[in-house]
Scaffold this motif. Structure first.
Motif, PDB file in Angstrom:
ATOM      1  N   PHE A  57       9.827  -4.423  -2.208  1.00  0.00           N
ATOM      2  CA  PHE A  57       9.190  -2.801  -1.625  1.00  0.00           C
ATOM      3  C   PHE A  57      10.285  -2.013  -0.859  1.00  0.00           C
ATOM      4  N   GLY A  58      11.479  -2.686  -0.744  1.00  0.00           N
ATOM      5  CA  GLY A  58      12.326  -2.082   0.193  1.00  0.00           C
ATOM      6  C   GLY A  58      12.388  -2.215   1.622  1.00  0.00           C
ATOM      7  N   SER A  59      13.239  -1.900   2.483  1.00  0.00           N
ATOM      8  CA  SER A  59      13.318  -2.205   3.976  1.00  0.00           C
ATOM      9  C   SER A  59      13.320  -0.933   4.774  1.00  0.00           C
ATOM     10  N   ASN A  60      13.080   0.478   4.246  1.00  0.00           N
ATOM     11  CA  ASN A  60      13.134   1.795   4.851  1.00  0.00           C
ATOM     12  C   ASN A  60      11.821   1.596   5.599  1.00  0.00           C
ATOM     13  N   ILE A  61      11.812   2.700   6.368  1.00  0.00           N
ATOM     14  CA  ILE A  61      10.286   3.288   7.159  1.00  0.00           C
ATOM     15  C   ILE A  61       9.490   4.119   6.181  1.00  0.00           C
ATOM     16  N   TYR A  62       8.516   3.659   5.955  1.00  0.00           N
ATOM     17  CA  TYR A  62       7.489   4.418   4.694  1.00  0.00           C
ATOM     18  C   TYR A  62       6.456   4.895   5.508  1.00  0.00           C
ATOM     19  N   LYS A  63       5.680   5.793   5.175  1.00  0.00           N
ATOM     20  CA  LYS A  63       4.389   6.358   5.583  1.00  0.00           C
ATOM     21  C   LYS A  63       3.214   5.959   4.824  1.00  0.00           C
ATOM     22  N   ILE A  64       1.977   5.871   5.236  1.00  0.00           N
ATOM     23  CA  ILE A  64       0.687   5.789   4.649  1.00  0.00           C
ATOM     24  C   ILE A  64       0.009   6.906   5.061  1.00  0.00           C
ATOM     25  N   ASP A  65      -0.269   7.809   4.484  1.00  0.00           N
ATOM     26  CA  ASP A  65      -1.070   8.905   4.447  1.00  0.00           C
ATOM     27  C   ASP A  65      -2.566   8.999   3.970  1.00  0.00           C
ATOM     28  N   ILE A  66      -3.554   8.280   4.624  1.00  0.00           N
ATOM     29  CA  ILE A  66      -4.883   8.344   3.947  1.00  0.00           C
ATOM     30  C   ILE A  66      -5.777   9.183   4.629  1.00  0.00           C
ATOM     31  N   GLY A  67      -5.269  10.467   5.301  1.00  0.00           N
ATOM     32  CA  GLY A  67      -5.990  11.680   5.667  1.00  0.00           C
ATOM     33  C   GLY A  67      -6.631  11.425   7.084  1.00  0.00           C
ATOM     34  N   MET A  68      -6.037  10.478   7.989  1.00  0.00           N
ATOM     35  CA  MET A  68      -6.811  10.372   9.103  1.00  0.00           C
ATOM     36  C   MET A  68      -6.305  11.533  10.054  1.00  0.00           C
ATOM     37  N   VAL A 118      -5.921  11.420  -3.312  1.00  0.00           N
ATOM     38  CA  VAL A 118      -6.756  10.529  -2.971  1.00  0.00           C
ATOM     39  C   VAL A 118      -6.923   9.624  -3.996  1.00  0.00           C
ATOM     40  N   PHE A 119      -6.360   9.721  -5.132  1.00  0.00           N
ATOM     41  CA  PHE A 119      -6.481   8.922  -6.414  1.00  0.00           C
ATOM     42  C   PHE A 119      -5.377   7.964  -6.109  1.00  0.00           C
ATOM     43  N   ALA A 120      -4.203   8.352  -5.840  1.00  0.00           N
ATOM     44  CA  ALA A 120      -3.157   7.514  -5.304  1.00  0.00           C
ATOM     45  C   ALA A 120      -3.432   6.435  -4.139  1.00  0.00           C
ATOM     46  N   ASN A 121      -4.092   7.111  -3.326  1.00  0.00           N
ATOM     47  CA  ASN A 121      -4.492   6.152  -2.128  1.00  0.00           C
ATOM     48  C   ASN A 121      -5.320   4.798  -2.609  1.00  0.00           C
ATOM     49  N   VAL A 122      -6.507   5.449  -3.182  1.00  0.00           N
ATOM     50  CA  VAL A 122      -7.512   4.450  -3.733  1.00  0.00           C
ATOM     51  C   VAL A 122      -6.635   3.540  -4.744  1.00  0.00           C
ATOM     52  N   ALA A 123      -5.998   3.943  -5.638  1.00  0.00           N
ATOM     53  CA  ALA A 123      -5.200   3.056  -6.948  1.00  0.00           C
ATOM     54  C   ALA A 123      -4.333   2.155  -5.760  1.00  0.00           C
ATOM     55  N   ALA A 124      -3.617   2.611  -4.889  1.00  0.00           N
ATOM     56  CA  ALA A 124      -2.970   1.818  -4.114  1.00  0.00           C
ATOM     57  C   ALA A 124      -3.622   0.784  -3.388  1.00  0.00           C
ATOM     58  N   MET A 153       0.802  -1.251  -0.014  1.00  0.00           N
ATOM     59  CA  MET A 153      -0.110  -0.105   0.085  1.00  0.00           C
ATOM     60  C   MET A 153       1.058   1.312   0.037  1.00  0.00           C
ATOM     61  N   ALA A 154       1.745   1.311   0.859  1.00  0.00           N
ATOM     62  CA  ALA A 154       2.732   2.400   0.845  1.00  0.00           C
ATOM     63  C   ALA A 154       3.530   2.748  -0.231  1.00  0.00           C
ATOM     64  N   ARG A 155       4.026   1.768  -0.608  1.00  0.00           N
ATOM     65  CA  ARG A 155       4.845   1.735  -2.007  1.00  0.00           C
ATOM     66  C   ARG A 155       4.018   2.251  -3.272  1.00  0.00           C
ATOM     67  N   PHE A 156       2.947   1.514  -3.478  1.00  0.00           N
ATOM     68  CA  PHE A 156       1.975   1.958  -4.541  1.00  0.00           C
ATOM     69  C   PHE A 156       1.732   3.114  -4.649  1.00  0.00           C
ATOM     70  N   ALA A 157       1.236   3.515  -3.430  1.00  0.00           N
ATOM     71  CA  ALA A 157       0.974   5.143  -3.008  1.00  0.00           C
ATOM     72  C   ALA A 157       2.003   5.977  -3.687  1.00  0.00           C
ATOM     73  N   GLU A 158       3.235   5.676  -3.409  1.00  0.00           N
ATOM     74  CA  GLU A 158       4.368   6.450  -3.811  1.00  0.00           C
ATOM     75  C   GLU A 158       4.606   6.570  -5.388  1.00  0.00           C
ATOM     76  N   TRP A 159       4.343   5.125  -5.984  1.00  0.00           N
ATOM     77  CA  TRP A 159       4.894   5.105  -7.342  1.00  0.00           C
ATOM     78  C   TRP A 159       3.660   5.522  -8.297  1.00  0.00           C
ATOM     79  N   ILE A 160       2.425   5.177  -7.889  1.00  0.00           N
ATOM     80  CA  ILE A 160       0.971   5.482  -8.781  1.00  0.00           C
ATOM     81  C   ILE A 160       1.482   6.999  -9.499  1.00  0.00           C
ATOM     82  N   PRO A 161       1.558   8.154  -8.620  1.00  0.00           N
ATOM     83  CA  PRO A 161       1.623   9.590  -9.108  1.00  0.00           C
ATOM     84  C   PRO A 161       2.839   9.552 -10.220  1.00  0.00           C
ATOM     85  N   ALA A 162       3.946   8.977 -10.219  1.00  0.00           N
ATOM     86  CA  ALA A 162       4.942   8.882 -11.221  1.00  0.00           C
ATOM     87  C   ALA A 162       4.516   8.068 -12.453  1.00  0.00           C
TER      88      ALA A 162
END
Length: 309
Positions: free
Chosen positions: A123-134, A67-73, A50-59
Protein backbone atom coordinates in the motif's frame (compact mmCIF):
# COMPACT_ATOMS: atom_id res chain seq x y z
CA UNK A 1 -18.50 25.51 34.49
CA UNK A 2 -18.98 25.68 30.73
CA UNK A 3 -15.25 25.32 30.08
CA UNK A 4 -15.05 22.36 32.48
CA UNK A 5 -17.93 20.60 30.69
CA UNK A 6 -16.31 21.35 27.32
CA UNK A 7 -13.10 19.67 28.48
CA UNK A 8 -15.05 16.79 30.03
CA UNK A 9 -17.03 16.10 26.85
CA UNK A 10 -13.87 16.24 24.75
CA UNK A 11 -12.24 13.73 27.09
CA UNK A 12 -15.23 11.37 26.92
CA UNK A 13 -15.19 11.41 23.11
CA UNK A 14 -11.45 10.73 22.99
CA UNK A 15 -11.83 8.02 25.60
CA UNK A 16 -14.45 6.27 23.47
CA UNK A 17 -11.90 5.96 20.67
CA UNK A 18 -9.32 4.59 23.11
CA UNK A 19 -11.91 2.03 24.21
CA UNK A 20 -12.38 0.94 20.61
CA UNK A 21 -8.68 0.08 20.24
CA UNK A 22 -8.56 -1.51 23.70
CA UNK A 23 -11.45 -3.81 22.74
CA UNK A 24 -9.16 -5.54 20.24
CA UNK A 25 -6.74 -6.43 23.05
CA UNK A 26 -9.50 -7.64 25.36
CA UNK A 27 -11.38 -9.77 22.82
CA UNK A 28 -8.29 -11.72 21.77
CA UNK A 29 -6.96 -12.12 25.30
CA UNK A 30 -10.33 -13.38 26.57
CA UNK A 31 -10.69 -15.99 23.84
CA UNK A 32 -7.12 -17.23 23.44
CA UNK A 33 -5.05 -15.91 26.33
CA UNK A 34 -2.81 -14.07 23.86
CA UNK A 35 -1.84 -10.47 24.59
CA UNK A 36 -1.98 -9.21 21.02
CA UNK A 37 0.81 -6.67 20.69
CA UNK A 38 0.02 -6.60 16.95
CA UNK A 39 -3.28 -4.75 17.47
CA UNK A 40 -1.66 -1.41 16.60
CA UNK A 41 -0.21 -2.87 13.41
CA UNK A 42 -3.67 -4.27 12.58
CA UNK A 43 -5.14 -0.78 12.96
CA UNK A 44 -2.47 0.63 10.64
CA UNK A 45 -2.83 -2.19 8.09
CA UNK A 46 -6.62 -1.83 8.02
CA UNK A 47 -6.39 1.96 7.63
CA UNK A 48 -3.86 1.62 4.80
CA UNK A 49 -6.09 -0.90 3.02
CA UNK A 50 -9.14 1.34 3.42
CA UNK A 51 -7.33 4.47 2.21
CA UNK A 52 -5.69 2.84 -0.80
CA UNK A 53 -8.76 0.89 -1.93
CA UNK A 54 -10.78 4.13 -1.77
CA UNK A 55 -8.22 5.64 -4.18
CA UNK A 56 -8.04 2.65 -6.52
CA UNK A 57 -11.72 1.66 -6.80
CA UNK A 58 -12.81 4.66 -8.96
CA UNK A 59 -10.02 3.80 -11.44
CA UNK A 60 -10.98 0.11 -11.41
CA UNK A 61 -14.74 0.60 -11.80
CA UNK A 62 -15.02 3.96 -13.54
CA UNK A 63 -17.50 5.08 -10.85
CA UNK A 64 -16.45 8.42 -9.38
CA UNK A 65 -18.93 8.44 -6.46
CA UNK A 66 -17.04 8.96 -3.15
CA UNK A 67 -19.79 7.14 -1.25
CA UNK A 68 -19.50 4.07 -3.48
CA UNK A 69 -15.70 4.17 -3.23
CA UNK A 70 -15.77 4.35 0.59
CA UNK A 71 -18.36 1.58 0.98
CA UNK A 72 -16.55 -0.71 -1.46
CA UNK A 73 -13.20 0.10 0.18
CA UNK A 74 -14.61 -0.74 3.60
CA UNK A 75 -15.93 -4.09 2.36
CA UNK A 76 -12.65 -4.97 0.63
CA UNK A 77 -10.57 -3.87 3.62
CA UNK A 78 -12.84 -5.96 5.86
CA UNK A 79 -12.26 -8.99 3.62
CA UNK A 80 -8.51 -8.36 3.81
CA UNK A 81 -8.64 -8.22 7.62
CA UNK A 82 -10.63 -11.48 7.68
CA UNK A 83 -7.93 -13.09 5.53
CA UNK A 84 -5.19 -11.70 7.80
CA UNK A 85 -6.96 -13.08 10.89
CA UNK A 86 -7.37 -16.52 9.30
CA UNK A 87 -3.71 -16.65 8.26
CA UNK A 88 -2.51 -15.57 11.71
CA UNK A 89 -4.48 -18.35 13.38
CA UNK A 90 -3.59 -21.01 10.81
CA UNK A 91 0.11 -20.24 10.35
CA UNK A 92 1.08 -18.93 13.79
CA UNK A 93 -1.27 -19.46 16.72
CA UNK A 94 -2.33 -23.00 15.85
CA UNK A 95 1.27 -24.11 16.26
CA UNK A 96 1.74 -22.31 19.58
CA UNK A 97 -1.13 -23.78 21.58
CA UNK A 98 -0.25 -24.22 25.29
CA UNK A 99 3.04 -22.38 24.89
CA UNK A 100 4.37 -19.91 27.46
CA UNK A 101 2.96 -16.39 27.49
CA UNK A 102 6.35 -14.94 26.59
CA UNK A 103 6.44 -17.11 23.45
CA UNK A 104 3.01 -15.91 22.36
CA UNK A 105 3.96 -12.30 23.08
CA UNK A 106 7.05 -12.60 20.89
CA UNK A 107 4.89 -14.16 18.16
CA UNK A 108 2.57 -11.14 18.17
CA UNK A 109 5.60 -8.83 18.04
CA UNK A 110 6.74 -10.72 14.94
CA UNK A 111 3.25 -10.32 13.45
CA UNK A 112 3.49 -6.57 14.16
CA UNK A 113 6.65 -6.10 12.10
CA UNK A 114 5.38 -8.43 9.38
CA UNK A 115 2.14 -6.46 8.97
CA UNK A 116 4.01 -3.16 8.94
CA UNK A 117 6.37 -4.44 6.24
CA UNK A 118 3.64 -6.03 4.12
CA UNK A 119 1.47 -2.92 4.45
CA UNK A 120 4.33 -0.74 3.25
CA UNK A 121 5.05 -3.11 0.36
CA UNK A 122 1.48 -3.36 -0.94
CA UNK A 123 0.00 0.00 0.00
CA UNK A 124 2.99 2.35 0.16
CA UNK A 125 4.59 4.37 2.94
CA UNK A 126 3.29 7.88 2.24
CA UNK A 127 0.68 9.71 4.30
CA UNK A 128 -2.80 8.96 2.93
CA UNK A 129 -6.18 10.37 3.81
CA UNK A 130 -9.51 8.72 4.52
CA UNK A 131 -12.45 10.97 3.74
CA UNK A 132 -15.66 9.35 4.94
CA UNK A 133 -17.56 12.63 5.13
CA UNK A 134 -17.10 13.25 8.85
CA UNK A 135 -17.78 16.94 9.61
CA UNK A 136 -14.67 18.94 10.46
CA UNK A 137 -16.24 22.17 11.73
CA UNK A 138 -16.94 22.60 15.47
CA UNK A 139 -20.35 23.55 16.79
CA UNK A 140 -21.64 25.50 19.76
CA UNK A 141 -24.06 23.80 22.14
CA UNK A 142 -25.98 24.79 25.31
CA UNK A 143 -25.64 28.50 24.48
CA UNK A 144 -28.78 29.27 26.46
CA UNK A 145 -27.47 27.41 29.52
CA UNK A 146 -23.83 28.54 29.68
CA UNK A 147 -22.42 31.90 28.73
CA UNK A 148 -20.70 31.54 25.36
CA UNK A 149 -21.94 27.95 25.03
CA UNK A 150 -19.84 24.77 24.86
CA UNK A 151 -17.60 24.13 21.86
CA UNK A 152 -17.93 20.56 20.56
CA UNK A 153 -15.85 19.05 17.79
CA UNK A 154 -18.33 17.47 15.36
CA UNK A 155 -15.74 15.02 14.06
CA UNK A 156 -14.99 13.75 17.56
CA UNK A 157 -18.71 13.50 18.30
CA UNK A 158 -19.44 11.43 15.18
CA UNK A 159 -16.39 9.24 15.84
CA UNK A 160 -17.50 8.64 19.44
CA UNK A 161 -21.03 7.72 18.26
CA UNK A 162 -19.60 5.23 15.73
CA UNK A 163 -17.39 3.71 18.42
CA UNK A 164 -20.30 3.50 20.86
CA UNK A 165 -22.51 1.83 18.22
CA UNK A 166 -19.82 -0.78 17.51
CA UNK A 167 -19.37 -1.46 21.22
CA UNK A 168 -23.14 -1.94 21.59
CA UNK A 169 -23.21 -4.34 18.62
CA UNK A 170 -20.35 -6.35 20.08
CA UNK A 171 -22.11 -6.56 23.42
CA UNK A 172 -25.27 -7.87 21.71
CA UNK A 173 -23.16 -10.32 19.71
CA UNK A 174 -21.55 -11.78 22.83
CA UNK A 175 -24.77 -11.87 24.87
CA UNK A 176 -27.45 -12.90 22.35
CA UNK A 177 -25.84 -15.11 19.66
CA UNK A 178 -24.80 -18.74 19.94
CA UNK A 179 -21.34 -17.91 18.58
CA UNK A 180 -20.95 -15.14 21.14
CA UNK A 181 -21.94 -17.49 23.97
CA UNK A 182 -19.45 -20.06 22.66
CA UNK A 183 -16.74 -17.41 22.70
CA UNK A 184 -17.61 -16.56 26.29
CA UNK A 185 -17.40 -20.25 27.18
CA UNK A 186 -13.97 -20.47 25.56
CA UNK A 187 -12.89 -17.41 27.50
CA UNK A 188 -13.99 -18.95 30.80
CA UNK A 189 -12.38 -22.36 30.34
CA UNK A 190 -10.68 -23.66 27.17
CA UNK A 191 -10.69 -27.32 28.18
CA UNK A 192 -14.30 -27.33 29.38
CA UNK A 193 -15.45 -25.62 26.19
CA UNK A 194 -13.55 -28.15 24.07
CA UNK A 195 -15.02 -31.05 26.07
CA UNK A 196 -18.57 -30.05 25.10
CA UNK A 197 -17.71 -29.82 21.41
CA UNK A 198 -16.81 -26.16 20.91
CA UNK A 199 -14.02 -26.03 18.27
CA UNK A 200 -11.27 -23.85 19.70
CA UNK A 201 -9.53 -23.23 16.37
CA UNK A 202 -12.71 -21.90 14.75
CA UNK A 203 -13.51 -19.74 17.77
CA UNK A 204 -10.05 -18.23 17.65
CA UNK A 205 -10.43 -17.43 13.96
CA UNK A 206 -13.78 -15.75 14.68
CA UNK A 207 -12.41 -13.64 17.52
CA UNK A 208 -9.40 -12.57 15.44
CA UNK A 209 -11.80 -11.64 12.63
CA UNK A 210 -13.90 -9.58 15.06
CA UNK A 211 -10.70 -7.91 16.32
CA UNK A 212 -9.81 -7.24 12.68
CA UNK A 213 -13.15 -5.49 12.11
CA UNK A 214 -12.61 -3.46 15.30
CA UNK A 215 -9.13 -2.53 14.02
CA UNK A 216 -10.65 -1.50 10.68
CA UNK A 217 -13.22 0.80 12.29
CA UNK A 218 -10.57 2.25 14.61
CA UNK A 219 -8.17 2.73 11.70
CA UNK A 220 -10.90 4.37 9.61
CA UNK A 221 -11.73 6.85 12.38
CA UNK A 222 -8.16 7.64 13.41
CA UNK A 223 -7.11 7.80 9.75
CA UNK A 224 -9.86 10.32 9.08
CA UNK A 225 -8.73 12.41 12.04
CA UNK A 226 -4.95 12.17 11.74
CA UNK A 227 -4.25 10.83 8.25
CA UNK A 228 -3.04 7.29 7.56
CA UNK A 229 0.61 7.15 8.54
CA UNK A 230 2.86 4.69 10.33
CA UNK A 231 2.56 6.60 13.60
CA UNK A 232 -0.95 5.09 13.86
CA UNK A 233 0.67 2.03 15.45
CA UNK A 234 1.31 4.20 18.52
CA UNK A 235 -2.46 4.46 19.00
CA UNK A 236 -2.28 0.95 20.44
CA UNK A 237 0.27 2.12 22.99
CA UNK A 238 -2.22 4.78 24.11
CA UNK A 239 -4.74 1.96 24.63
CA UNK A 240 -2.44 -0.11 26.86
CA UNK A 241 -3.20 1.96 30.00
CA UNK A 242 -6.89 1.54 29.18
CA UNK A 243 -6.53 -2.25 29.18
CA UNK A 244 -4.52 -2.20 32.41
CA UNK A 245 -7.04 0.07 34.10
CA UNK A 246 -10.17 -1.76 32.97
CA UNK A 247 -8.83 -5.30 33.15
CA UNK A 248 -7.49 -7.60 30.44
CA UNK A 249 -10.56 -9.84 30.49
CA UNK A 250 -13.37 -7.29 30.69
CA UNK A 251 -15.19 -5.72 27.74
CA UNK A 252 -17.04 -3.25 30.03
CA UNK A 253 -13.67 -2.55 31.64
CA UNK A 254 -12.22 -1.52 28.28
CA UNK A 255 -15.08 0.96 27.83
CA UNK A 256 -14.96 2.42 31.35
CA UNK A 257 -11.16 2.46 31.33
CA UNK A 258 -11.11 4.32 28.02
CA UNK A 259 -13.51 6.95 29.32
CA UNK A 260 -11.49 7.42 32.53
CA UNK A 261 -8.22 7.74 30.61
CA UNK A 262 -9.71 10.12 28.03
CA UNK A 263 -11.24 12.41 30.66
CA UNK A 264 -8.16 12.19 32.90
CA UNK A 265 -5.83 13.18 30.06
CA UNK A 266 -7.87 16.24 29.09
CA UNK A 267 -8.53 17.47 32.62
CA UNK A 268 -4.93 16.94 33.75
CA UNK A 269 -3.57 18.78 30.71
CA UNK A 270 -5.87 21.75 31.29
CA UNK A 271 -5.77 22.03 35.08
CA UNK A 272 -2.42 20.46 36.05
CA UNK A 273 -0.41 21.13 32.90
CA UNK A 274 0.39 24.79 33.74
CA UNK A 275 1.95 23.70 37.06
CA UNK A 276 4.23 20.99 35.60
CA UNK A 277 5.28 22.69 32.38
CA UNK A 278 2.79 20.99 30.01
CA UNK A 279 2.99 17.64 28.26
CA UNK A 280 1.14 15.87 31.07
CA UNK A 281 -1.40 14.49 28.56
CA UNK A 282 1.37 12.29 27.10
CA UNK A 283 2.32 10.47 30.30
CA UNK A 284 -0.70 10.85 32.58
CA UNK A 285 -2.35 7.59 31.44
CA UNK A 286 0.80 5.54 32.01
CA UNK A 287 1.34 6.91 35.51
CA UNK A 288 -2.30 6.15 36.35
CA UNK A 289 -1.92 2.62 34.98
CA UNK A 290 1.27 2.13 37.03
CA UNK A 291 -0.60 3.16 40.15
CA UNK A 292 -3.32 0.60 39.42
CA UNK A 293 -0.73 -2.12 38.82
CA UNK A 294 0.66 -1.47 42.29
CA UNK A 295 -2.73 -1.43 44.02
CA UNK A 296 -5.01 -3.63 41.88
CA UNK A 297 -3.02 -5.52 39.21
CA UNK A 298 -6.13 -7.14 37.68
CA UNK A 299 -7.68 -3.74 36.94
CA UNK A 300 -11.12 -2.42 37.86
CA UNK A 301 -13.13 -5.26 36.32
CA UNK A 302 -10.50 -7.95 35.74
CA UNK A 303 -10.65 -11.35 37.39
CA UNK A 304 -8.41 -11.82 40.40
CA UNK A 305 -5.89 -14.59 39.78
CA UNK A 306 -5.48 -17.01 42.67
CA UNK A 307 -2.67 -19.56 42.47
CA UNK A 308 -3.16 -22.59 44.70
CA UNK A 309 -0.06 -24.45 45.73
Amino acid sequence: MGFFLETLIGGLMTGMLYSLVALGFVLIFKASGVFNFAQGAMVLFAALAMARFAEWIPAWTGIASPVFANVAAFVLAGAVMFAVAWLIEKLVLRHLVNQEGATLLMATLGITYFLEGVGQTFFGSNIYKIDIGMPKDPMMAFESTFQGGILINKEDLVAALIAAALVALLSLFFQKTSTGRALRAVADDHQAAQSIGIPLARMWVIVWCVAGVVALVAGMIWGSKLGVQFSLTTVALRALPVVILGGLTSVPGAIIGGLIIGVGEKLSEVYLGPFVGGGIEIWFAYVLALGFLLVRPQGLFGEKIIDRV
